[in-house]
Design a protein around this motif. Structure first.
Motif, PDB file in Angstrom:
ATOM      1  N   HIS A   1       1.094  -1.547   0.087  1.00  0.00           N
ATOM      2  CA  HIS A   1       0.158   0.110   0.373  1.00  0.00           C
ATOM      3  C   HIS A   1       0.830   1.102   0.390  1.00  0.00           C
ATOM      4  O   HIS A   1       0.812   2.226  -0.326  1.00  0.00           O
TER       5      HIS A   1
ATOM      6  N   MET B   1       2.780   2.044  -3.659  1.00  0.00           N
ATOM      7  CA  MET B   1       1.926   2.076  -4.571  1.00  0.00           C
ATOM      8  C   MET B   1       1.033   2.947  -4.519  1.00  0.00           C
ATOM      9  O   MET B   1       0.369   3.512  -4.986  1.00  0.00           O
TER      10      MET B   1
ATOM     11  N   VAL C   1       0.369  -7.746  -4.179  1.00  0.00           N
ATOM     12  CA  VAL C   1      -0.364  -6.618  -5.046  1.00  0.00           C
ATOM     13  C   VAL C   1      -2.298  -7.104  -5.410  1.00  0.00           C
ATOM     14  O   VAL C   1      -3.145  -6.511  -4.908  1.00  0.00           O
TER      15      VAL C   1
ATOM     16  N   ASN D   1      -5.177  -5.170  -4.168  1.00  0.00           N
ATOM     17  CA  ASN D   1      -5.809  -4.641  -5.238  1.00  0.00           C
ATOM     18  C   ASN D   1      -7.235  -4.725  -4.523  1.00  0.00           C
ATOM     19  O   ASN D   1      -8.660  -4.195  -5.155  1.00  0.00           O
TER      20      ASN D   1
END
Length: 107
Positions: free
Chosen positions: A29, A32, A86, A90
């Protein structure tokens, strides 16, 4: 909560979390967040993010995320596939976005 040392590529972060998986999710997190808009950085403009990246550099993930309760660069660290973490991140972000839209429509 336990303290975890999470690393992948150029990312090295110490996280307090309930599990190693949750620590890995938090590290993803944070990584990203440097390129994607999130609720955590609503006050930052794309320009400010770009300037920050130019001065501090980008954090880059490798193909594996390693997590240890003992420190960085440990041979006994657990290893997870970055793409799996990931993908889970997501799904979590997508679900939170749907919930937020539902709450906004209900109000």
């Amino acid at each position: 909560m336990a303290k975890f040392y999470v690393q992948s590529g150029t990312v090295r972060i110490i996280v307090q979390a309930e599990s190693s998986r949750k620590a890995a999710l938090w590290a993803v997190h944070q990584t990203m967040q440097q390129v994607l808009p999130t609720a955590d950085d609503a006050d930052q403009t794309p320009t400010s993010k770009s300037e920050k990246a130019n001065t501090q550099g980008f954090a880059v993930l490798a193909s594996k995320v390693t997590v240890s309760e003992r420190g960085f660069d440990r041979n006994d660290a657990s290893t997870m596939s970055t793409i799996e973490v990931v993908a889970e991140w997501n799904q979590m972000v997508t679900t939170l976005d749907r919930l937020e839209r539902m709450l906004y429509q209900a109000a």
